[in-house]
Write a protein that holds these residues in place. Sequence first.
Motif, PDB file in Angstrom:
ATOM      1  N   UNK A  50      32.565  39.507  62.695  1.00  0.00           N
ATOM      2  CA  UNK A  50      31.327  39.541  61.894  1.00  0.00           C
ATOM      3  C   UNK A  50      31.128  39.492  60.554  1.00  0.00           C
ATOM      4  N   UNK A  51      29.963  39.262  59.952  1.00  0.00           N
ATOM      5  CA  UNK A  51      30.007  39.108  58.651  1.00  0.00           C
ATOM      6  C   UNK A  51      30.566  40.336  57.774  1.00  0.00           C
ATOM      7  N   UNK A  52      31.454  40.306  57.006  1.00  0.00           N
ATOM      8  CA  UNK A  52      31.960  41.404  56.106  1.00  0.00           C
ATOM      9  C   UNK A  52      31.103  41.701  54.938  1.00  0.00           C
ATOM     10  N   UNK A  53      31.121  43.095  54.471  1.00  0.00           N
ATOM     11  CA  UNK A  53      30.662  43.432  53.298  1.00  0.00           C
ATOM     12  C   UNK A  53      31.806  43.994  52.560  1.00  0.00           C
ATOM     13  N   UNK A  54      32.313  43.504  51.338  1.00  0.00           N
ATOM     14  CA  UNK A  54      33.516  43.694  50.787  1.00  0.00           C
ATOM     15  C   UNK A  54      33.280  44.269  49.502  1.00  0.00           C
ATOM     16  N   UNK A  55      34.074  45.149  48.999  1.00  0.00           N
ATOM     17  CA  UNK A  55      33.974  45.660  47.775  1.00  0.00           C
ATOM     18  C   UNK A  55      35.151  45.752  46.871  1.00  0.00           C
ATOM     19  N   UNK A  56      35.327  45.119  45.745  1.00  0.00           N
ATOM     20  CA  UNK A  56      36.165  45.247  45.068  1.00  0.00           C
ATOM     21  C   UNK A  56      36.413  46.123  43.519  1.00  0.00           C
ATOM     22  N   UNK A  57      37.347  46.484  43.501  1.00  0.00           N
ATOM     23  CA  UNK A  57      37.475  47.402  42.365  1.00  0.00           C
ATOM     24  C   UNK A  57      37.887  46.458  41.120  1.00  0.00           C
ATOM     25  N   UNK A  58      37.811  46.528  39.833  1.00  0.00           N
ATOM     26  CA  UNK A  58      38.074  45.541  38.847  1.00  0.00           C
ATOM     27  C   UNK A  58      39.357  45.509  38.239  1.00  0.00           C
ATOM     28  N   UNK A  59      39.774  46.556  37.327  1.00  0.00           N
ATOM     29  CA  UNK A  59      41.049  46.687  36.806  1.00  0.00           C
ATOM     30  C   UNK A  59      42.229  47.274  37.874  1.00  0.00           C
ATOM     31  N   UNK A  60      43.158  46.126  37.762  1.00  0.00           N
ATOM     32  CA  UNK A  60      44.488  46.236  38.698  1.00  0.00           C
ATOM     33  C   UNK A  60      44.051  45.754  40.138  1.00  0.00           C
ATOM     34  N   UNK A  61      42.910  45.127  40.218  1.00  0.00           N
ATOM     35  CA  UNK A  61      42.583  44.541  41.492  1.00  0.00           C
ATOM     36  C   UNK A  61      42.382  43.232  41.446  1.00  0.00           C
ATOM     37  N   UNK A  62      41.274  42.707  40.461  1.00  0.00           N
ATOM     38  CA  UNK A  62      40.743  41.575  40.394  1.00  0.00           C
ATOM     39  C   UNK A  62      41.270  41.147  38.994  1.00  0.00           C
ATOM     40  N   UNK A  63      41.611  42.003  37.837  1.00  0.00           N
ATOM     41  CA  UNK A  63      42.257  41.610  36.761  1.00  0.00           C
ATOM     42  C   UNK A  63      43.374  42.637  36.520  1.00  0.00           C
ATOM     43  N   UNK A  64      44.433  41.891  35.857  1.00  0.00           N
ATOM     44  CA  UNK A  64      45.321  42.754  35.324  1.00  0.00           C
ATOM     45  C   UNK A  64      45.118  43.954  34.315  1.00  0.00           C
ATOM     46  N   UNK A  65      45.684  45.086  34.040  1.00  0.00           N
ATOM     47  CA  UNK A  65      45.423  45.824  32.997  1.00  0.00           C
ATOM     48  C   UNK A  65      45.422  45.183  31.596  1.00  0.00           C
ATOM     49  N   UNK A  66      44.769  45.760  30.531  1.00  0.00           N
ATOM     50  CA  UNK A  66      44.890  45.078  29.268  1.00  0.00           C
ATOM     51  C   UNK A  66      46.315  45.151  28.721  1.00  0.00           C
ATOM     52  N   UNK A  67      47.285  46.159  29.043  1.00  0.00           N
ATOM     53  CA  UNK A  67      48.832  45.929  28.456  1.00  0.00           C
ATOM     54  C   UNK A  67      49.200  44.456  29.094  1.00  0.00           C
ATOM     55  N   UNK A  68      48.632  44.019  30.480  1.00  0.00           N
ATOM     56  CA  UNK A  68      49.414  42.816  31.034  1.00  0.00           C
ATOM     57  C   UNK A  68      48.279  41.467  30.714  1.00  0.00           C
ATOM     58  N   UNK A  69      47.583  41.832  29.641  1.00  0.00           N
ATOM     59  CA  UNK A  69      47.023  40.534  29.291  1.00  0.00           C
ATOM     60  C   UNK A  69      45.304  40.135  29.970  1.00  0.00           C
ATOM     61  N   UNK A  70      44.928  41.049  30.814  1.00  0.00           N
ATOM     62  CA  UNK A  70      43.846  41.183  31.401  1.00  0.00           C
ATOM     63  C   UNK A  70      43.794  39.488  32.217  1.00  0.00           C
ATOM     64  N   UNK A  71      44.662  39.437  32.920  1.00  0.00           N
ATOM     65  CA  UNK A  71      44.651  38.026  33.840  1.00  0.00           C
ATOM     66  C   UNK A  71      44.102  38.112  35.062  1.00  0.00           C
ATOM     67  N   UNK A  72      43.100  37.129  35.433  1.00  0.00           N
ATOM     68  CA  UNK A  72      42.700  36.952  36.934  1.00  0.00           C
ATOM     69  C   UNK A  72      43.765  35.941  37.467  1.00  0.00           C
ATOM     70  N   UNK A  73      44.251  36.207  38.380  1.00  0.00           N
ATOM     71  CA  UNK A  73      45.173  35.238  39.003  1.00  0.00           C
ATOM     72  C   UNK A  73      44.273  34.090  39.619  1.00  0.00           C
ATOM     73  N   UNK A  74      44.785  32.850  39.853  1.00  0.00           N
ATOM     74  CA  UNK A  74      44.231  31.848  40.384  1.00  0.00           C
ATOM     75  C   UNK A  74      43.912  32.105  41.874  1.00  0.00           C
ATOM     76  N   UNK A  75      44.860  32.839  42.470  1.00  0.00           N
ATOM     77  CA  UNK A  75      44.883  32.974  44.049  1.00  0.00           C
ATOM     78  C   UNK A  75      43.755  33.975  44.377  1.00  0.00           C
ATOM     79  N   UNK A  76      43.288  34.830  43.328  1.00  0.00           N
ATOM     80  CA  UNK A  76      42.272  35.706  43.456  1.00  0.00           C
ATOM     81  C   UNK A  76      40.879  34.965  43.388  1.00  0.00           C
TER      82      UNK A  76
END
Length: 268
Positions: A4-30
């Motif tokens: 069935x259709x899913x309702x999906x919840x995403x954290x931001x830091x460390x999940x969608x985007x890397x932490x500030x110390x790692x340059x705040x990168x959003x991977x292309x795969x994400x």
Amino acid sequence: MHTERKLIFFDIDGTIVTEARDGRIIPDSTRTALRKLQQNGHLCFINTGRALAEIDEPILQLQMDGLVCGCGTYITYHDNVLAEHTIPFDLGNRILAALHDCNLEWILESTGAVYYSSQTYHSHIGDFKEEQMGVIPNLFLVTPQDAHDLTFDKFCICDTPGSDTERFLKMFEHDLTFIDRGNGFYEVVPMGYSKASGMQFLMDHFAIAKVDTIAIGDSTNDLPMLSYAGTGIAMGGSAASVLDAADFETDTILQDGLYNAFRYLQLV
């Protein structure tokens, strides 16, 4: 996996985007995973402890279906506000007075603004201040004499030598929920609000059963949503308590962890 259709919840830091110390990168795969999930009919929501004013443009440009901000205190769907809660002035003024009396450092977070004290910080909150200065347009410095009648949805505190944290927690134990992030740092939200309460609101709104909800995160403030979701996913390298709350662990963010999690669930 239930299809069935899913309702999906995403954290931001460390999940969608890397932490500030790692340059705040959003991977292309994400980005690819988010696009494919939506193309396949699933609903994708940010679910963050950050207030709306703290969500930076690269995250907003991902064009998620909506936002659950401030640990459930502000919820949107396609730019329409579905729910919002602000701490009343009376309680807010009592909180501000107690923060001063208990010698705690703080940041106040709201939909439209972020407030820091004009005084020098000696705790981890000072790092947040340095990171956000010049990045958040509506960031304001508040002098002690002006710390009243401020609009905020939630806040964070950190103790320093001389702080009376226990007294502050006891004063507001019936009004506020304190999320212990470790090292004397607490995320503080109105009683009854959490990432899980935001999830339940949207489950009711869309009439989607818990079995069709998914949450993915990496930190202790994600515990309510990971435990509450039908399927909880921990990013690789998460703390032990996060791993315990999740149904499975994926790879780290830079190892395409988000994409790999949803490929494993056969949703992308």
